[in-house]
Design an enzyme around this catalytic site. Sequence first.
Site, short mmCIF file in Angstrom:
data_model
loop_
_atom_site.label_atom_id
_atom_site.label_comp_id
_atom_site.label_asym_id
_atom_site.label_seq_id
_atom_site.Cartn_x
_atom_site.Cartn_y
_atom_site.Cartn_z
CE LYS A 54 -4.00 -2.13 2.12
NZ LYS A 54 -4.87 -2.23 3.32
CG HIS A 91 -0.03 -8.76 17.57
ND1 HIS A 91 1.27 -8.46 17.93
CD2 HIS A 91 0.05 -9.40 16.38
CE1 HIS A 91 2.08 -8.89 16.99
NE2 HIS A 91 1.38 -9.46 16.04
#
Length: 103
Positions: A54, A91
């Site tokens: 990206k 996370h």
Amino acid sequence: MYKIGTDIVKISRIEKSIKNDTFLQQVFTEREIEYCKKAESFAGLFACKEAYFKAIGTGIKFPLTDVEILHDDKGKPYINGIENSDVSVSHDGEYAIATVIIW
């Protein structure tokens, strides 16, 4: 000029996928596989790879093993061979997220 990419991955999706050896070999390098002990680690690396694509603006390019995420002595991730970059992975609960900055 700075380029930024961010990606978020549901850990359970990667947990199912890594049970398939073909998926593992197409997405992760041997060193990445050796490093990862849990599905959340694989999810974090997968998010890094997507965030990198990206950032460079190409969309996902295969094979994903062309991009290797390694870790320094302190555990900080980096993109092997891409010097002018920084990587952050996190996370929480069901998700892993990564951001890549390239300059």
